[in-house]
Write a protein that holds these residues in place. Structure first.
Motif, PDB file in Angstrom:
ATOM      1  N   GLN A  70      20.927  30.759  78.857  1.00  0.00           N
ATOM      2  CA  GLN A  70      21.617  30.000  79.903  1.00  0.00           C
ATOM      3  C   GLN A  70      22.488  28.883  79.328  1.00  0.00           C
ATOM      4  N   ILE A  71      22.289  28.572  78.052  1.00  0.00           N
ATOM      5  CA  ILE A  71      23.118  27.542  77.395  1.00  0.00           C
ATOM      6  C   ILE A  71      23.607  28.109  76.053  1.00  0.00           C
ATOM      7  N   PRO A  72      24.512  29.113  76.130  1.00  0.00           N
ATOM      8  CA  PRO A  72      24.894  29.889  74.946  1.00  0.00           C
ATOM      9  C   PRO A  72      25.561  29.090  73.817  1.00  0.00           C
ATOM     10  N   ASP A  73      26.107  27.914  74.117  1.00  0.00           N
ATOM     11  CA  ASP A  73      26.795  27.140  73.075  1.00  0.00           C
ATOM     12  C   ASP A  73      25.856  26.218  72.306  1.00  0.00           C
ATOM     13  N   TRP A  74      24.585  26.193  72.686  1.00  0.00           N
ATOM     14  CA  TRP A  74      23.612  25.320  72.025  1.00  0.00           C
ATOM     15  C   TRP A  74      22.849  26.099  70.966  1.00  0.00           C
ATOM     16  N   VAL A  75      22.466  25.393  69.910  1.00  0.00           N
ATOM     17  CA  VAL A  75      21.771  26.030  68.789  1.00  0.00           C
ATOM     18  C   VAL A  75      20.391  25.379  68.629  1.00  0.00           C
ATOM     19  N   PRO A  76      19.340  26.172  68.545  1.00  0.00           N
ATOM     20  CA  PRO A  76      18.035  25.573  68.272  1.00  0.00           C
ATOM     21  C   PRO A  76      17.936  25.218  66.788  1.00  0.00           C
ATOM     22  N   GLU A  77      17.525  23.999  66.506  1.00  0.00           N
ATOM     23  CA  GLU A  77      17.421  23.522  65.115  1.00  0.00           C
ATOM     24  C   GLU A  77      16.017  22.973  64.928  1.00  0.00           C
ATOM     25  N   VAL A  78      15.395  23.282  63.805  1.00  0.00           N
ATOM     26  CA  VAL A  78      14.096  22.679  63.513  1.00  0.00           C
ATOM     27  C   VAL A  78      14.321  21.577  62.484  1.00  0.00           C
ATOM     28  N   ARG A  79      13.961  20.343  62.854  1.00  0.00           N
ATOM     29  CA  ARG A  79      14.150  19.196  61.969  1.00  0.00           C
ATOM     30  C   ARG A  79      12.833  18.437  61.912  1.00  0.00           C
ATOM     31  N   ASP A  80      12.353  18.183  60.699  1.00  0.00           N
ATOM     32  CA  ASP A  80      11.044  17.531  60.523  1.00  0.00           C
ATOM     33  C   ASP A  80       9.968  18.259  61.329  1.00  0.00           C
ATOM     34  N   GLY A  81      10.065  19.575  61.376  1.00  0.00           N
ATOM     35  CA  GLY A  81       9.063  20.374  62.075  1.00  0.00           C
ATOM     36  C   GLY A  81       9.164  20.316  63.593  1.00  0.00           C
TER      37      GLY A  81
ATOM     38  N   MET B 181      11.373  21.259  66.971  1.00  0.00           N
ATOM     39  CA  MET B 181      12.449  22.099  67.493  1.00  0.00           C
ATOM     40  C   MET B 181      13.343  21.267  68.407  1.00  0.00           C
ATOM     41  N   MET B 182      14.640  21.380  68.179  1.00  0.00           N
ATOM     42  CA  MET B 182      15.629  20.602  68.928  1.00  0.00           C
ATOM     43  C   MET B 182      16.759  21.505  69.389  1.00  0.00           C
ATOM     44  N   LEU B 183      17.523  21.034  70.362  1.00  0.00           N
ATOM     45  CA  LEU B 183      18.728  21.739  70.804  1.00  0.00           C
ATOM     46  C   LEU B 183      19.931  20.912  70.405  1.00  0.00           C
ATOM     47  N   GLU B 184      20.911  21.559  69.785  1.00  0.00           N
ATOM     48  CA  GLU B 184      22.070  20.802  69.317  1.00  0.00           C
ATOM     49  C   GLU B 184      23.378  21.501  69.658  1.00  0.00           C
ATOM     50  N   ARG B 185      24.366  20.692  69.993  1.00  0.00           N
ATOM     51  CA  ARG B 185      25.725  21.213  70.190  1.00  0.00           C
ATOM     52  C   ARG B 185      26.729  20.194  69.686  1.00  0.00           C
TER      53      ARG B 185
ATOM     54  N   THR C 183      28.141  14.991  68.422  1.00  0.00           N
ATOM     55  CA  THR C 183      27.013  15.900  68.249  1.00  0.00           C
ATOM     56  C   THR C 183      25.872  15.392  69.130  1.00  0.00           C
ATOM     57  N   VAL C 184      25.428  16.251  70.043  1.00  0.00           N
ATOM     58  CA  VAL C 184      24.352  15.861  70.965  1.00  0.00           C
ATOM     59  C   VAL C 184      23.110  16.684  70.619  1.00  0.00           C
ATOM     60  N   THR C 185      21.979  16.004  70.491  1.00  0.00           N
ATOM     61  CA  THR C 185      20.723  16.668  70.145  1.00  0.00           C
ATOM     62  C   THR C 185      19.647  16.263  71.159  1.00  0.00           C
ATOM     63  N   TRP C 186      19.094  17.275  71.792  1.00  0.00           N
ATOM     64  CA  TRP C 186      18.033  17.030  72.788  1.00  0.00           C
ATOM     65  C   TRP C 186      16.698  17.543  72.273  1.00  0.00           C
ATOM     66  N   TRP C 187      15.658  16.747  72.443  1.00  0.00           N
ATOM     67  CA  TRP C 187      14.289  17.206  72.255  1.00  0.00           C
ATOM     68  C   TRP C 187      13.391  16.229  72.993  1.00  0.00           C
TER      69      TRP C 187
ATOM     70  N   ILE D 135      17.566  21.532  80.753  1.00  0.00           N
ATOM     71  CA  ILE D 135      18.249  20.986  81.934  1.00  0.00           C
ATOM     72  C   ILE D 135      19.322  19.995  81.474  1.00  0.00           C
ATOM     73  N   CYS D 136      18.956  19.118  80.552  1.00  0.00           N
ATOM     74  CA  CYS D 136      19.910  18.110  80.078  1.00  0.00           C
ATOM     75  C   CYS D 136      21.033  18.734  79.263  1.00  0.00           C
ATOM     76  N   ALA D 137      20.750  19.768  78.501  1.00  0.00           N
ATOM     77  CA  ALA D 137      21.807  20.459  77.742  1.00  0.00           C
ATOM     78  C   ALA D 137      22.821  21.063  78.716  1.00  0.00           C
ATOM     79  N   ALA D 138      22.328  21.708  79.779  1.00  0.00           N
ATOM     80  CA  ALA D 138      23.232  22.306  80.774  1.00  0.00           C
ATOM     81  C   ALA D 138      24.053  21.215  81.464  1.00  0.00           C
TER      82      ALA D 138
END
Ligand SMILES: C[C@H](O)[C@H](O)[C@H]1CNC2=NC(N)=NC(=O)C2=N1
Length: 114
Positions: free
Chosen positions: A31-42, A44-48, A86-90, A103-106
């Motif tokens: 549902q948020i195809p432009d966002w990438v899941p990233e694992v940082r310091d263990g 999981m985050m969403l980044e675009r 660069t916006v990162t949500w977790w 929800i916030c990424a969308a």
């Protein structure tokens, strides 16, 4: 559909709130195809990364994201650079991804067209 996520509100997130499951992750990412899941310091985050023509446009967008964060009372990392935000949500509380982050990424995507 991203409109589905973006019409929802963040809910209070506590340490014992559920992280999204693998299955949910897959469904929500679609549902948020432009966002990438990233694992940082263990965690999981969403980044675009959003690109802009100059610093001022990037800055204005970063401000809109900040306003959204206070409205939802859910707060991302925002990196403002020349022509780029660069916006990162977790979810700090659960050290991972909660539905709130999707929800916030969308909603962040929707700010682009405001
Ligand atoms: C007390 C307050 O509800 C919490 O600190 C909130 C504020 N904003 C937040 N934002 C994010 N992204 N994750 C959180 O866990 C979080 N917690």
């Amino acid at each position: 559909m991203s409109s589905q996520l973006s019409t929802q509100q963040c809910e209070a997130c506590h340490v014992d709130a559920p992280k999204v499951s693998e299955e949910e992750l897959h469904e929500l990412m679609s549902q948020i195809p432009d966002w990438v899941p990233e694992v940082r310091d263990g965690i999981m985050m969403l980044e675009r990364v959003y690109k802009f023509k100059n610093y001022k446009l990037a800055w204005a967008f970063a401000n809109k994201v900040s306003e959204l964060a206070e409205q939802e009372f859910h707060h991302p990392a925002i990196l403002l650079e020349w022509g780029k935000v660069t916006v990162t949500w977790w979810s700090h509380a659960i050290k991972g991804l909660h539905k709130n982050d999707f929800i916030c990424a969308a909603k962040t995507d929707q700010l682009l067209s405001d």
